[in-house]
Design a protein around this motif. Sequence first.
Motif, PDB file in Angstrom:
ATOM      1  N   SER A  15      24.412 -10.053 -24.292  1.00 15.33           N
ATOM      2  CA  SER A  15      24.703 -10.282 -22.611  1.00 15.33           C
ATOM      3  C   SER A  15      24.791  -9.080 -21.994  1.00 15.33           C
ATOM      4  N   ASN A  16      24.242  -9.025 -20.776  1.00 12.02           N
ATOM      5  CA  ASN A  16      24.443  -7.639 -20.309  1.00 12.02           C
ATOM      6  C   ASN A  16      24.942  -8.092 -18.738  1.00 12.02           C
ATOM      7  N   GLY A  17      26.297  -7.957 -18.437  1.00 17.48           N
ATOM      8  CA  GLY A  17      26.846  -8.156 -17.278  1.00 17.48           C
ATOM      9  C   GLY A  17      26.993  -6.858 -16.436  1.00 17.48           C
ATOM     10  N   ASP A  18      28.245  -7.121 -16.126  1.00 16.84           N
ATOM     11  CA  ASP A  18      28.541  -5.565 -15.128  1.00 16.84           C
ATOM     12  C   ASP A  18      28.928  -4.419 -16.071  1.00 16.84           C
ATOM     13  N   LEU A  19      28.893  -3.202 -15.454  1.00 19.53           N
ATOM     14  CA  LEU A  19      29.120  -2.083 -16.229  1.00 19.53           C
ATOM     15  C   LEU A  19      30.674  -1.991 -16.645  1.00 19.53           C
ATOM     16  N   LYS A  27      31.010   5.892 -16.521  1.00 19.00           N
ATOM     17  CA  LYS A  27      30.610   4.357 -16.511  1.00 19.00           C
ATOM     18  C   LYS A  27      29.595   4.264 -17.762  1.00 19.00           C
ATOM     19  N   LEU A  28      29.810   3.147 -18.382  1.00 12.25           N
ATOM     20  CA  LEU A  28      29.056   2.750 -19.955  1.00 12.25           C
ATOM     21  C   LEU A  28      28.477   1.446 -19.413  1.00 12.25           C
ATOM     22  N   ARG A  29      27.054   1.500 -19.797  1.00  9.67           N
ATOM     23  CA  ARG A  29      26.302   0.370 -19.729  1.00  9.67           C
ATOM     24  C   ARG A  29      26.232  -0.638 -20.984  1.00  9.67           C
ATOM     25  N   LYS A  30      26.359  -1.873 -20.735  1.00 10.70           N
ATOM     26  CA  LYS A  30      25.949  -2.931 -21.714  1.00 10.70           C
ATOM     27  C   LYS A  30      24.758  -2.718 -22.424  1.00 10.70           C
ATOM     28  N   PRO A  31      24.499  -2.817 -23.645  1.00  6.48           N
ATOM     29  CA  PRO A  31      23.365  -2.605 -24.160  1.00  6.48           C
ATOM     30  C   PRO A  31      22.253  -3.770 -23.506  1.00  6.48           C
ATOM     31  N   ARG A  32      20.839  -3.045 -22.969  1.00  5.66           N
ATOM     32  CA  ARG A  32      19.884  -4.097 -22.481  1.00  5.66           C
ATOM     33  C   ARG A  32      19.711  -5.526 -23.365  1.00  5.66           C
ATOM     34  N   THR A  33      19.323  -6.392 -22.453  1.00  4.36           N
ATOM     35  CA  THR A  33      19.185  -7.750 -23.110  1.00  4.36           C
ATOM     36  C   THR A  33      17.692  -7.606 -23.846  1.00  4.36           C
ATOM     37  N   ILE A  34      17.874  -8.321 -25.241  1.00  2.00           N
ATOM     38  CA  ILE A  34      16.586  -8.452 -25.781  1.00  2.00           C
ATOM     39  C   ILE A  34      16.178  -9.851 -25.657  1.00  2.00           C
ATOM     40  N   TYR A  35      15.221 -10.327 -25.150  1.00  2.00           N
ATOM     41  CA  TYR A  35      14.715 -11.952 -24.804  1.00  2.00           C
ATOM     42  C   TYR A  35      14.015 -12.263 -26.023  1.00  2.00           C
ATOM     43  N   SER A  36      14.147 -13.546 -26.475  1.00  3.97           N
ATOM     44  CA  SER A  36      13.373 -14.052 -27.369  1.00  3.97           C
ATOM     45  C   SER A  36      12.050 -14.475 -26.919  1.00  3.97           C
ATOM     46  N   SER A  37      11.029 -14.550 -27.713  1.00  2.00           N
ATOM     47  CA  SER A  37       9.525 -14.999 -27.046  1.00  2.00           C
ATOM     48  C   SER A  37       9.700 -16.384 -26.473  1.00  2.00           C
ATOM     49  N   LEU A  38      10.511 -17.257 -26.877  1.00  2.00           N
ATOM     50  CA  LEU A  38      10.605 -18.307 -26.330  1.00  2.00           C
ATOM     51  C   LEU A  38      11.567 -18.281 -24.887  1.00  2.00           C
ATOM     52  N   GLN A  39      12.298 -17.403 -24.678  1.00  2.18           N
ATOM     53  CA  GLN A  39      13.021 -17.054 -23.291  1.00  2.18           C
ATOM     54  C   GLN A  39      12.262 -16.593 -22.492  1.00  2.18           C
TER      55      GLN A  39
END
Length: 90
Positions: A15-19, A27-39
């Motif tokens: 999940s990558n919602g708000d900071l 400010k800490l970022r949430k880790p970037r989203t890794i999308y599956s190939s299907l997504q």
Amino acid sequence: SPFPLQEHEKPLAISNGDLRVSGKGKKLRKPRTIYSSLQLQALNQRFQQTQYLALPERAELAAQLGLTQTQVKIWFQNKRSKYKKIMKQG
């Protein structure tokens, strides 16, 4: 959806919602989203049909793919800017 996601494919989306803000006000970022190939396949297919999603469409697509609406929204924003950049180059 034509192929509902299997349960074992879902956790690939981080999940990558708000900071988040830590104690020091840094400010800490949430880790970037890794999308599956299907997504990615589904997102790209949808982008070819339309570059802009209405709210109900976004909600439906997010639910189908096991992503948050924010993730879908930002993916489309990024894809549009990338697309425009490529079109500008000819």
